[in-house]
Design a protein around this motif. Structure first.
Motif, PDB file in Angstrom:
ATOM      1  N   TYR A 159      58.534  69.198  39.198  1.00  0.00           N
ATOM      2  CA  TYR A 159      59.552  69.365  38.457  1.00  0.00           C
ATOM      3  C   TYR A 159      61.009  69.617  39.081  1.00  0.00           C
ATOM      4  N   ASN A 160      61.496  69.260  38.502  1.00  0.00           N
ATOM      5  CA  ASN A 160      63.569  69.267  38.968  1.00  0.00           C
ATOM      6  C   ASN A 160      63.315  67.679  39.906  1.00  0.00           C
ATOM      7  N   GLY A 161      62.755  66.907  39.541  1.00  0.00           N
ATOM      8  CA  GLY A 161      62.687  65.643  40.267  1.00  0.00           C
ATOM      9  C   GLY A 161      62.607  65.801  41.644  1.00  0.00           C
ATOM     10  N   ASN A 162      60.855  66.236  41.773  1.00  0.00           N
ATOM     11  CA  ASN A 162      60.254  66.658  43.115  1.00  0.00           C
ATOM     12  C   ASN A 162      58.953  67.073  42.959  1.00  0.00           C
ATOM     13  N   TYR A 163      58.320  66.727  43.895  1.00  0.00           N
ATOM     14  CA  TYR A 163      56.930  67.401  43.680  1.00  0.00           C
ATOM     15  C   TYR A 163      56.944  68.314  44.761  1.00  0.00           C
ATOM     16  N   TYR A 164      56.311  69.310  44.261  1.00  0.00           N
ATOM     17  CA  TYR A 164      55.620  71.139  45.783  1.00  0.00           C
ATOM     18  C   TYR A 164      54.839  71.508  45.885  1.00  0.00           C
ATOM     19  N   LEU A 165      54.481  71.652  47.166  1.00  0.00           N
ATOM     20  CA  LEU A 165      52.722  71.690  47.370  1.00  0.00           C
ATOM     21  C   LEU A 165      52.834  72.826  46.516  1.00  0.00           C
ATOM     22  N   VAL A 166      51.797  72.975  45.389  1.00  0.00           N
ATOM     23  CA  VAL A 166      50.977  74.857  45.274  1.00  0.00           C
ATOM     24  C   VAL A 166      49.773  74.964  45.607  1.00  0.00           C
ATOM     25  N   GLY A 167      49.098  74.260  46.311  1.00  0.00           N
ATOM     26  CA  GLY A 167      48.123  75.206  46.941  1.00  0.00           C
ATOM     27  C   GLY A 167      47.123  74.148  47.726  1.00  0.00           C
ATOM     28  N   ASN A 168      46.100  74.793  48.413  1.00  0.00           N
ATOM     29  CA  ASN A 168      44.559  73.649  48.475  1.00  0.00           C
ATOM     30  C   ASN A 168      43.453  73.898  48.441  1.00  0.00           C
ATOM     31  N   THR A 219      22.648  68.954  40.947  1.00  0.00           N
ATOM     32  CA  THR A 219      24.797  68.995  39.933  1.00  0.00           C
ATOM     33  C   THR A 219      25.487  70.528  40.167  1.00  0.00           C
ATOM     34  N   ASN A 220      26.405  70.282  41.595  1.00  0.00           N
ATOM     35  CA  ASN A 220      26.965  71.802  41.754  1.00  0.00           C
ATOM     36  C   ASN A 220      27.985  71.641  40.592  1.00  0.00           C
ATOM     37  N   MET A 221      28.865  72.315  40.278  1.00  0.00           N
ATOM     38  CA  MET A 221      29.966  72.819  39.830  1.00  0.00           C
ATOM     39  C   MET A 221      31.307  73.230  40.529  1.00  0.00           C
ATOM     40  N   PHE A 222      32.178  73.206  41.551  1.00  0.00           N
ATOM     41  CA  PHE A 222      33.053  74.513  41.226  1.00  0.00           C
ATOM     42  C   PHE A 222      34.315  73.952  40.957  1.00  0.00           C
ATOM     43  N   ILE A 223      34.795  75.567  40.741  1.00  0.00           N
ATOM     44  CA  ILE A 223      36.268  75.042  39.652  1.00  0.00           C
ATOM     45  C   ILE A 223      37.171  75.985  41.310  1.00  0.00           C
ATOM     46  N   ASN A 224      37.865  75.326  41.159  1.00  0.00           N
ATOM     47  CA  ASN A 224      38.945  75.568  42.041  1.00  0.00           C
ATOM     48  C   ASN A 224      40.459  75.729  41.687  1.00  0.00           C
ATOM     49  N   CYS A 225      41.162  76.947  42.092  1.00  0.00           N
ATOM     50  CA  CYS A 225      41.527  77.636  41.254  1.00  0.00           C
ATOM     51  C   CYS A 225      43.111  77.216  41.769  1.00  0.00           C
ATOM     52  N   ILE A 226      44.466  77.399  41.866  1.00  0.00           N
ATOM     53  CA  ILE A 226      45.781  78.067  42.001  1.00  0.00           C
ATOM     54  C   ILE A 226      46.232  78.722  41.531  1.00  0.00           C
ATOM     55  N   TYR A 227      46.827  79.832  41.653  1.00  0.00           N
ATOM     56  CA  TYR A 227      47.311  81.110  40.906  1.00  0.00           C
ATOM     57  C   TYR A 227      48.872  80.953  40.886  1.00  0.00           C
ATOM     58  N   ASP A 228      49.160  80.133  41.876  1.00  0.00           N
ATOM     59  CA  ASP A 228      51.041  80.366  41.902  1.00  0.00           C
ATOM     60  C   ASP A 228      51.653  78.979  41.522  1.00  0.00           C
ATOM     61  N   LEU A 229      51.055  78.372  40.441  1.00  0.00           N
ATOM     62  CA  LEU A 229      52.262  77.849  39.479  1.00  0.00           C
ATOM     63  C   LEU A 229      53.539  78.425  39.487  1.00  0.00           C
ATOM     64  N   ILE A 268      57.044  72.001  34.357  1.00  0.00           N
ATOM     65  CA  ILE A 268      56.039  71.330  35.156  1.00  0.00           C
ATOM     66  C   ILE A 268      55.771  69.876  34.729  1.00  0.00           C
ATOM     67  N   GLU A 269      56.598  69.280  35.521  1.00  0.00           N
ATOM     68  CA  GLU A 269      56.432  67.666  33.649  1.00  0.00           C
ATOM     69  C   GLU A 269      54.471  66.809  34.341  1.00  0.00           C
ATOM     70  N   LYS A 270      54.120  67.456  35.508  1.00  0.00           N
ATOM     71  CA  LYS A 270      52.923  66.617  36.423  1.00  0.00           C
ATOM     72  C   LYS A 270      52.365  67.046  37.267  1.00  0.00           C
ATOM     73  N   ILE A 271      50.602  66.796  37.361  1.00  0.00           N
ATOM     74  CA  ILE A 271      50.601  67.206  38.711  1.00  0.00           C
ATOM     75  C   ILE A 271      49.574  65.822  39.181  1.00  0.00           C
ATOM     76  N   ARG A 272      49.736  66.443  41.084  1.00  0.00           N
ATOM     77  CA  ARG A 272      49.649  64.750  41.312  1.00  0.00           C
ATOM     78  C   ARG A 272      48.314  65.610  42.703  1.00  0.00           C
ATOM     79  N   ILE A 273      47.197  65.420  42.611  1.00  0.00           N
ATOM     80  CA  ILE A 273      46.225  65.650  43.665  1.00  0.00           C
ATOM     81  C   ILE A 273      45.573  64.444  44.362  1.00  0.00           C
ATOM     82  N   ASN A 274      45.588  65.120  45.427  1.00  0.00           N
ATOM     83  CA  ASN A 274      45.960  64.187  46.944  1.00  0.00           C
ATOM     84  C   ASN A 274      44.348  64.335  48.128  1.00  0.00           C
ATOM     85  N   ASP A 275      43.313  63.974  48.158  1.00  0.00           N
ATOM     86  CA  ASP A 275      42.269  63.958  48.924  1.00  0.00           C
ATOM     87  C   ASP A 275      42.337  63.990  50.462  1.00  0.00           C
TER      88      ASP A 275
END
Length: 341
Positions: A241-250, A262-272, A278-285
């Motif tokens: 957003y605002n022309g840049n990427y910002y880390l919002v969680g791990n 099969t196991n399913m994990f739901i990882n939640c981000i609470y502080d967007l 926010i135009e898009k998100i990026r997920i980095n391994d």
């Protein structure tokens, strides 16, 4: 809302079942020439029933109404003055009227009643004021609403890092889009990143947080299938957003799975961030050991503009006589009931 419904039902009953009831409609005017709705009046015995109905795009913000048996005059002996309903110069003091209501959220219709038993059988002078508001064109801020369709629907810049598998289907970026579908399937329903890999994901419009760090704004669904129990997978999540990427969680998943399970994990981000779009998100391994496998990503809130609000003072107008105005230096009007019958 309960008050509105009860008032509306009561008003409808009075107009439909009481013989001889005199129901009269008056225009509600903004300025001196703009009709924004209708005021219906009906005096039955000791009760004056009234109904404000406002036309789109206007809505009711406030209602002020009072009734007397004398017309207002700029005279200290006048009942409007002695009751405190007008100033010394004859301008109405709407906050001092008998009926004073404010609405949040705004309404398009409001019904209620006023006791007029002490006024006798003479014609009534009724001052009916409304503050009406509509949405303007200028964006003042940004808020949030629940998303219509919360799942990521598109991607860009998918980077397949260092894969730990030779199964090519695992590196199809389309498999992490739309609704979560891996909980009972296991394979060929997720997108692997590989160490150093990443993907940008888009939703149906801009997303944001709700400002409440106890409720999840973003949910990343990861599936593990047929792994060792000590495998660890980790990601970093960024918001653009605002022309840049910002880390919002791990997020880190370290429970792995067992053979054929099969196991399913739901990882939640609470502080967007709230108040931004926010135009898009990026997920980095972020680990060099094993792929993080994205089954789906869900955004719970969409970003919506908040426009300026244009509000105007409005009065019921006695159109039978071209409008009865208060004696002060204003355009405020009152009506005579039931002279328009």
């Amino acid at each position: 809302m309960k008050k509105f419904l009860v008032g509306f039902i009561l008003f409808s009953m009075v107009f439909s079942v009481i013989p001889g009831a005199v129901a009269i409609d008056y225009d509600i005017i903004v300025g001196q020439n703009g009709k924004v709705g209708t005021l219906a009046l009906n005096a039955v015995g000791d009760t004056l029933y009234f109904n404000y109905a406002i036309n789109s795009p206007w809505e009711l913000c406030e209602v002020h109404l009072t009734a007397l048996n004398e017309v207002p005059e700029a005279d200290k002996e006048n009942i409007w003055f002695t009751k405190g309903y007008i100033t010394k110069t004859g301008n109405p003091k709407v906050g001092q009227f008998e009926i004073n209501e404010e609405f949040d959220p705004y309404l398009t219709e409001y019904s209620s009643s006023l006791n007029i038993g002490e006024l006798g059988n003479s014609n009534l002078t009724i001052a009916a004021h409304a503050l009406v508001c509509r949405q303007g064109d200028e964006i003042m801020d940004y808020g949030y609403e629940p998303t219509d369709y919360p799942w990521a629907i598109n991607y860009s810049n998918y980077i397949n890092g260092s894969p730990d598998s030779t199964e090519s289907w695992r590196y199809d970026p389309l498999l992490c889009l739309e609704e979560s579908d891996s909980s009972n399937q296991g394979t060929k329903t997720f997108t692997s990143l590989g160490y150093g890999g990443s993907i940008e994901l888009y939703f149906d419009g801009s997303i944001c947080g709700d400002g409440d760090n106890s409720t999840p704004d973003l949910e990343i669904y990861e599936v593990t299938y047929n792994q060792n129990t000590n495998w660890v997978e980790s990601i970093g999540i960024e918001a653009y957003y605002n022309g840049n990427y910002y880390l919002v969680g791990n997020a880190t998943n370290n429970l792995g799975s067992t053979t054929g399970v099969t196991n399913m994990f739901i990882n939640c981000i609470y502080d967007l961030p709230s108040g931004v779009c926010i135009e898009k998100i990026r997920i980095n391994d972020t680990l060099s050991t094993h792929d993080y496998d994205i089954d789906a990503v869900k955004a719970n809130y969409k970003c919506v503009p908040i426009y300026n609000c244009i509000c105007e003072s409005a009065w019921a107008n006695d159109t039978c006589f071209g409008g009865e105005t208060f004696p002060g230096n204003n355009w405020a009007t009152y009506v005579i009931y039931p002279e328009c019958d």
